[in-house]
Design a protein around this motif. Structure first.
Motif, PDB file in Angstrom:
ATOM      1  N   ARG A  57       6.560   5.936   4.007  1.00 48.92           N
ATOM      2  CA  ARG A  57       6.057   5.970   2.637  1.00 48.92           C
ATOM      3  C   ARG A  57       7.175   6.399   1.685  1.00 48.92           C
ATOM      4  O   ARG A  57       7.337   5.843   0.601  1.00 48.92           O
TER       5      ARG A  57
ATOM      6  N   ARG B 255       9.394   3.434   1.142  1.00 46.89           N
ATOM      7  CA  ARG B 255       8.854   2.239   0.502  1.00 46.89           C
ATOM      8  C   ARG B 255       8.197   2.514  -0.844  1.00 46.89           C
ATOM      9  O   ARG B 255       8.379   1.743  -1.793  1.00 46.89           O
ATOM     10  N   ASP B 256       7.402   3.587  -0.922  1.00 45.85           N
ATOM     11  CA  ASP B 256       6.545   3.770  -2.099  1.00 45.85           C
ATOM     12  C   ASP B 256       6.985   4.880  -3.034  1.00 45.85           C
ATOM     13  O   ASP B 256       6.607   4.877  -4.203  1.00 45.85           O
TER      14      ASP B 256
ATOM     15  N   ASN C  29       9.314   6.732  -5.551  1.00 46.32           N
ATOM     16  CA  ASN C  29      10.418   6.303  -6.405  1.00 46.32           C
ATOM     17  C   ASN C  29      11.727   6.925  -5.931  1.00 46.32           C
ATOM     18  O   ASN C  29      11.848   8.148  -5.891  1.00 46.32           O
TER      19      ASN C  29
ATOM     20  N   ARG D  38       0.483  -6.134  -2.407  1.00 47.51           N
ATOM     21  CA  ARG D  38       1.194  -6.008  -3.694  1.00 47.51           C
ATOM     22  C   ARG D  38       2.712  -6.126  -3.511  1.00 47.51           C
ATOM     23  O   ARG D  38       3.415  -6.566  -4.417  1.00 47.51           O
ATOM     24  N   ASN D  39       3.213  -5.715  -2.332  1.00 50.51           N
ATOM     25  CA  ASN D  39       4.661  -5.799  -2.085  1.00 50.51           C
ATOM     26  C   ASN D  39       5.154  -7.241  -2.138  1.00 50.51           C
ATOM     27  O   ASN D  39       6.332  -7.489  -2.386  1.00 50.51           O
TER      28      ASN D  39
ATOM     29  N   ALA E 166      -3.790  -4.103  -3.501  1.00 48.55           N
ATOM     30  CA  ALA E 166      -3.326  -2.763  -3.115  1.00 48.55           C
ATOM     31  C   ALA E 166      -3.499  -2.491  -1.625  1.00 48.55           C
ATOM     32  O   ALA E 166      -2.934  -1.526  -1.106  1.00 48.55           O
TER      33      ALA E 166
ATOM     34  N   HIS F  86      -3.173  -2.510   2.384  1.00 50.89           N
ATOM     35  CA  HIS F  86      -2.125  -2.800   3.356  1.00 50.89           C
ATOM     36  C   HIS F  86      -2.602  -3.955   4.240  1.00 50.89           C
ATOM     37  O   HIS F  86      -3.801  -4.155   4.411  1.00 50.89           O
TER      38      HIS F  86
ATOM     39  N   ASN G  77      13.483  -2.344  -0.238  1.00 53.70           N
ATOM     40  CA  ASN G  77      14.364  -1.843  -1.291  1.00 53.70           C
ATOM     41  C   ASN G  77      15.829  -2.212  -1.090  1.00 53.70           C
ATOM     42  O   ASN G  77      16.685  -1.704  -1.798  1.00 53.70           O
TER      43      ASN G  77
END
Lengths: 426, 217
Positions: free
Chosen positions: A81, A84-85, A87, B33-34, B72, B74, B182
């Motif tokens: 988490r 990924r989530d 910030n 959402r990803n 939202a 998973h 990311n």
């Protein structure tokens, strides 16, 4: 820390505070005026770098702790988490993960610098011993931190290392149960490792403070290893060494952040991306790279002693701990009155052989313990201890050091070259 | 392996995952959402999510119930637990794919190689257990997963020909993204940070030289 000369502070508020609590005088004495030998080379940058990395680790660690869940069924998920989530959670985690490796790189260089230039010799024995405690605290912190993501290597690394204590006779298995808080590595183990992983860096911070206190009492060693004779040999820490340390920090950050942004998992293990599973043992359990030399020493002892009274496992554990603790005895094992390897023609070579031997131990530690690796590990372990217990004590008798320069300033200024013996002013 | 993700390839990879892999493999760390990051629009993401069912509740009667997934949500795993997965798969456990490219030595190359290196029949003299398949890249060569891809196994919406290597490439791209969504942001920020640091360090070196210029050392 060091003795404070009474400074005159113009600002009345500063003067008022300083008369009651001399923090401004202390900062002035230790961060600005601290007389530093003028001939320090770039190997002396690594002490302040280690301090900065500790601060980075504590800062990123606190933010990670706000998002991390120390529970066996949620730890792995909470780390994902963060990645990924949360910030910039990935940035905090990669800074922290790679920061651990950087911390050890910097500190190992710092230790080998101390070894080469004899920084452990009188009057710096206590300074050095505090350094050994810092290394031990770092190892405990690093080990427990690696357990927290609760991946396969976290779990099995923790299992292997905590099981080492079972080697102690009579109380061994009770110690292990006590460490685990149960009968296997499980949720209670993870909980206490998290608590201790948060605590230890602050103890580390305290140790670093004492390390600096001792340093500022006995003052810095230097590449010539000779004592400071007077003000002509030194420079005020600020601006000279603050500027040099800032430049060193810039170079270090480029190295560190290259890994963070472009090779963040270089120092990691693929198995740690699999959630801990007590029923599946990874094919090769390896600790983090910075433990590999000690891991090789642990595994090098494959034979019982005294007809089985001292089993190989216990011997290995003792050898591994001894490998770290023997560093604390270094000031008394090396009897040579000359500090710097520059003036010790044999020690200079022995030092490089010792360094190469440590790298060899690291290589062996990463390989499966089969075939030639076993013998390599045993030979390198023998060399490691022979260096401390035989070579260093003997060397002080047989080695003829080269003549020392009369002072730092005569050795480092061009005019001084003619004064000191030829070849001395390196 | 990738500086940026090939969006078109990753979208096709999602299609392969949804139509093929998802029958057995979960992707529990990825939310619908990803998928925006792959270039799907809000409507497309909602349409994709609505094709899956997730458990919700309890309702006013205290019952849990199944409902179409939202953006939202998973991605729901195909099996309720590991035991259910093993029973349905001849004793083998299909791993969750969220981190598969990072959890294997060889990373994305490993995934691509597994998908494209089945061999039937197994080489002469190899003792293959019943229900197992021969794979050149799998450790031990015996894999419980039947060959998942065959030519035209999926029909790509963009008209790309669905060869085995094309599908393997696309799904590997998708899974590499899924393991570290990311990655692009990390590398872009990294370039900025390193360029800044290189310039700053140059200035710091000049400053150090300037300060030390009056010292013989």
């Amino acid at each position: 820390m060091a003795s404070h000369s009474p400074y005159e502070w113009k600002n009345p508020t500063v003067a008022w505070i300083d008369r009651r609590l001399p923090i401004f005088s202390m900062a002035r004495a230790d961060l600005v005026d601290y007389p530093t030998p003028k001939n320090l080379n770039y190997w002396w940058n690594f002490g302040s770098l280690a301090g900065i990395v500790l601060v980075i680790m504590i800062a990123t660690g606190i933010f990670l702790a706000m998002q991390y869940t120390p529970h066996a069924s949620l730890a792995f998920e909470s780390v994902e988490r963060i990645m990924r989530d949360v910030n910039y959670g990935w940035l905090m985690r990669y800074l922290h993960m790679n920061g651990a490796s950087m911390f050890f790189i910097v500190v190992y260089i710092h230790i080998f610098r101390g070894l080469y230039y004899g920084s452990y010799k009188a009057p710096r024995e206590i300074l050095w011993i505090i350094g050994v405690f810092i290394l031990l605290a770092m190892m405990a912190t690093g080990f427990m931190g690696y357990v927290l993501p609760w991946g396969q290597m976290s779990f099995w690394g923790a299992t292997v290392i905590t099981n080492l204590f079972s080697a102690f006779p009579l109380v061994g298995s009770d110690i292990v149960t006590w460490l685990w808080g149960g009968f296997s590595v499980d949720n209670p183990t993870l909980n206490r490792f998290f608590a201790l992983h948060y605590l230890l860096p602050f103890i580390l911070f305290g140790l670093v403070f004492v390390h600096l206190w001792a340093l500022h009492t006995v003052k810095s060693n230097n590449p010539l290893g000779i004592d400071v004779k007077g003000p002509q040999d030194t420079l005020p820490f600020t601006p000279y060494y603050t500027a040099k340390d800032m430049f060193g920090l810039g170079v270090f950050l480029i190295f560190y952040l290259f890994f963070v942004f472009f090779q963040p998992n270089f120092f990691g293990e693929p198995d740690n991306f699999i959630k801990a599973n007590p029923l599946v043992t990874p094919a090769h359990i390896v600790p983090e790279w910075y433990f590999l030399p000690f891991y090789a020493i642990l595994r090098a002892i494959t034979f019982d002693l005294f007809w089985g009274l001292v089993p190989a496992k216990l011997l290995g554990v003792l050898a591994m701990f001894a490998a770290v603790l023997i560093l604390a005895l270094l000031p008394w094992l090396d009897r040579s009155p000359v500090r710097s390897a520059r003036f010790r023609p044999i020690f200079k070579w022995v030092f490089w052989l010792f360094l190469a031997n440590c790298l060899l131990l690291g290589y062996v530690g990463a390989r499966p313990p089969e075939g030639i690796n076993v013998y390599l590990g045993q030979a390198a372990t023998a060399v490691y201890f022979l260096f401390f217990l035989v070579v260093l004590p003997l060397l002080s008798f047989i080695e003829r050091p080269r003549p020392l320069p009369t002072s730092i300033s005569t050795a480092v200024t061009p005019a001084g070259v003619g004064v000191s013996a030829r070849g001395v002013a390196e | 392996m990738f500086g940026t993700f090939d969006r078109a390839s990753a979208q096709r990879g999602w299609q392969v995952y949804e139509e093929v892999c998802h029958a057995c493999h979960g992707l529990r760390f990825v939310a619908f959402r990803n998928l925006h990051a792959l270039g799907f629009s809000t409507e497309q993401v909602e349409a994709i999510a609505s094709r899956f069912e997730v458990q919700a509740g309890p309702n006013d009667e205290g019952e849990m119930f199944m409902t179409p997934a939202k953006a939202a949500s998973h991605i729901p795993s195909p099996f309720a637990n590991d035991q259910a997965a093993r029973v349905a798969n001849n004793g083998a456990l299909p791993p969750d794919l969220s981190l598969i490219t990072q959890a294997r030595v060889g990373a994305a190359d490993y995934v691509y190689a597994i998908l494209t290196h089945y061999r039937d029949p197994a080489p002469e003299g190899f003792n293959l257990n019943s229900g197992m398949f021969y794979n050149e890249y799998f450790p031990g060569h015996q894999i419980g997963m039947p060959p998942p891809l065959s030519d035209d196994r999926v029909t790509y919406l963009d008209g790309t020909k669905a060869t085995v290597s094309q599908m393997a490439h696309d799904v590997t791209t998708f899974l590499t993204w899924a393991a570290e969504p990311n990655m692009e942001q990390r590398k872009q920020l990294g370039i900025t940070v390193l360029l800044f640091l290189i310039v700053l360090t140059g200035f710091l070196y000049a400053l150090k030289r300037q300060i030390w210029s009056d010292v013989e050392h």
